[in-house]
Design an enzyme around this catalytic site. Structure first.
Site, PDB file in Angstrom:
ATOM      1  N   GLU A 156      68.857  93.643  85.122  1.00  0.00           N
ATOM      2  CA  GLU A 156      67.803  94.186  83.742  1.00  0.00           C
ATOM      3  C   GLU A 156      68.420  95.889  84.639  1.00  0.00           C
ATOM      4  O   GLU A 156      68.052  96.558  83.606  1.00  0.00           O
ATOM      5  CB  GLU A 156      66.480  94.425  84.007  1.00  0.00           C
ATOM      6  CG  GLU A 156      66.302  92.757  83.542  1.00  0.00           C
ATOM      7  CD  GLU A 156      66.631  92.346  81.907  1.00  0.00           C
ATOM      8  OE1 GLU A 156      67.514  93.068  81.458  1.00  0.00           O
ATOM      9  OE2 GLU A 156      65.520  92.755  80.945  1.00  0.00           O
TER      10      GLU A 156
ATOM     11  N   THR B 163      67.827 102.394  73.535  1.00  0.00           N
ATOM     12  CA  THR B 163      67.151 102.976  74.953  1.00  0.00           C
ATOM     13  C   THR B 163      66.638 104.213  75.230  1.00  0.00           C
ATOM     14  O   THR B 163      65.043 104.067  75.055  1.00  0.00           O
ATOM     15  CB  THR B 163      67.201 101.710  76.384  1.00  0.00           C
ATOM     16  OG1 THR B 163      68.020 100.541  75.699  1.00  0.00           O
ATOM     17  CG2 THR B 163      65.479 101.411  76.608  1.00  0.00           C
TER      18      THR B 163
HETATM   19  P1  ADP Z   1      68.275  94.499  74.861  1.00  0.00           P
HETATM   20  O1  ADP Z   1      67.824  95.354  74.565  1.00  0.00           O
HETATM   21  O2  ADP Z   1      68.924  93.523  73.679  1.00  0.00           O
HETATM   22  O3  ADP Z   1      67.582  93.571  75.533  1.00  0.00           O
HETATM   23  P2  ADP Z   1      69.602  95.570  76.966  1.00  0.00           P
HETATM   24  O4  ADP Z   1      69.505  96.088  76.225  1.00  0.00           O
HETATM   25  O5  ADP Z   1      68.898  95.335  77.618  1.00  0.00           O
HETATM   26  O6  ADP Z   1      69.387  94.320  75.802  1.00  0.00           O
HETATM   27  O7  ADP Z   1      70.891  95.644  77.153  1.00  0.00           O
HETATM   28  C1  ADP Z   1      72.010  96.574  76.516  1.00  0.00           C
HETATM   29  C2  ADP Z   1      72.566  96.731  77.745  1.00  0.00           C
HETATM   30  O8  ADP Z   1      73.098  96.142  79.016  1.00  0.00           O
HETATM   31  C3  ADP Z   1      74.104  98.017  77.489  1.00  0.00           C
HETATM   32  O9  ADP Z   1      73.786  98.827  78.349  1.00  0.00           O
HETATM   33  C4  ADP Z   1      75.124  97.030  78.008  1.00  0.00           C
HETATM   34  O10 ADP Z   1      76.720  97.204  78.281  1.00  0.00           O
HETATM   35  C5  ADP Z   1      74.640  96.332  79.372  1.00  0.00           C
HETATM   36  N1  ADP Z   1      75.285  94.691  79.847  1.00  0.00           N
HETATM   37  C6  ADP Z   1      76.206  94.587  80.845  1.00  0.00           C
HETATM   38  N2  ADP Z   1      76.211  93.216  81.144  1.00  0.00           N
HETATM   39  C7  ADP Z   1      75.586  92.929  79.888  1.00  0.00           C
HETATM   40  C8  ADP Z   1      74.938  91.417  79.582  1.00  0.00           C
HETATM   41  N3  ADP Z   1      76.306  90.199  80.352  1.00  0.00           N
HETATM   42  N4  ADP Z   1      74.768  91.435  78.876  1.00  0.00           N
HETATM   43  C9  ADP Z   1      74.545  92.182  77.858  1.00  0.00           C
HETATM   44  N5  ADP Z   1      74.320  93.408  78.404  1.00  0.00           N
HETATM   45  C10 ADP Z   1      75.226  93.699  79.035  1.00  0.00           C
END
Ligand code: ADP
Length: 309
Positions: free
Chosen positions: A128, A181
């Protein structure tokens, strides 16, 4: 055991009044992952399908979280990871959390479970940290523990698994717009009025109490965010229409999922949740924005092993 295939679900963080501390786990959407023991040391992401994400270990949340676990164990071998993304990155329903939590869960399983699900949380948080710059636990905790979880921050944080009332369902809509974000963080007020804080912590405490006592009406009255939603909702087109639609369909309450753009509504019973899902879809239809919808029971199990060999 050499290989495990698992399903790592999506999750809703914040849950209106529980900004940065509350989350719950969804059932119908998630990532599938295959994790395999290999002799080559380290974590090797060999395949990603469904999303364009980096294969490099240190750029992928699954790689970073997995490496943190291997280092803590002083493990000399390695693991290959295949990721079949069901959750779109940046959707606000815990895309990075599913991959981070799935990786550490699968590796731990193949190592003979040296850690409990709760002990895996700090490793998943490393993923995270890579995704958002902050090592938050509000998505990875419900994915690893199932159901609702509460994170009490501090030097020695507590992660508390909360009960999920049996008839509680979630309706979720993901408007396919890009919401960075950083943008959803930048609109947050750094100072809040005491009056607002009092309302918010009363709501959070009432929501937690409602989960324990299965008091659906109290859950509904408590699902109000007077601090974050007023600033963030402007970034989500049709947000007020979505809330109105969910409310008219009989939902207990609704709000922004994570940092958006997804919006969730909590409902008593599957029928109302389906109605709320359709009503939100109809409302967003007016805005000419593509979207996905999910109607889900609260997933009390979290990550599920599909097969192993
Ligand atoms: P969400 O808003 O759905 O929670 P996040 O913002 O937590 O999604 O995560 C997305 C970010 O994490 C993006 O920048 C993405 O490139 C990066 N990332 C790296 N590895 C992964 C992965 N295995 N799965 C999803 N996102 C990833």
């Amino acid at each position: 055991m050499q290989e495990v295939r698992l399903f790592s679900p999506a999750s809703v963080a914040n849950v209106s009044c529980g900004f940065d501390v509350l989350g719950f786990c969804l059932e119908p959407i998630g990532d599938e992952m295959v994790i395999r023991k290999v002799s080559k040391p380290g974590i090797h992401i060999t395949k990603i399908e469904g999303q364009n994400l980096p294969l490099e270990t240190k750029k992928n949340v699954a790689g970073v979280a997995g490496l943190a676990l291997l280092e803590a164990q002083n493990y000399s071998g390695g693991f290959e990871i295949e990721i079949y993304k069901g959750i779109k990155a940046g959707s606000g329903i815990g895309s990075s959390a599913a991959s981070s939590a799935g990786a550490v869960f699968g590796i731990n399983h193949l190592l003979g479970s040296p850690y409990s699900a709760k002990e895996l949380i700090p490793f998943a948080m490393k993923g995270e940290e890579l995704a958002s710059g902050a090592a938050h636990a509000d998505n990875v905790s419900p994915v690893l523990l199932g159901g609702f979880t509460l994170v009490r921050c501090g030097k020695k944080p507590d992660v508390i698994a909360l009960p999920s009332p049996s008839e509680l369902y979630a309706a979720v809509i993901h408007p396919k717009i890009e919401l960075k974000t950083s943008d959803s963080r930048s609109v947050l007020k750094q100072k809040i009025l005491l009056e607002k804080a009092i309302q918010q912590w009363g709501n959070l405490a009432a929501l937690v109490s409602g989960l324990y006592t299965e008091d659906y009406d109290l859950i509904g009255r408590a699902l109000i965010d007077v601090i974050v939603e007023p600033s963030r909702s402007a970034l989500i087109p049709g947000f007020n229409a979505l809330k109105k639609a969910a409310n008219e369909a009989g939902a207990l309450g609704s709000g922004i999922s994570g940092s958006g753009p997804s919006v969730f509504a909590l409902c008593k019973g599957k029928d109302i949740a389906e109605k709320a899902t359709h009503a939100m879809a109809k409302a967003l239809g007016e805005y000419a924005i593509e979207f996905d919808t999910y109607c889900s029971k609260i997933n009390t199990q979290g990550i599920k092993i599909l097969s192993e060999k």
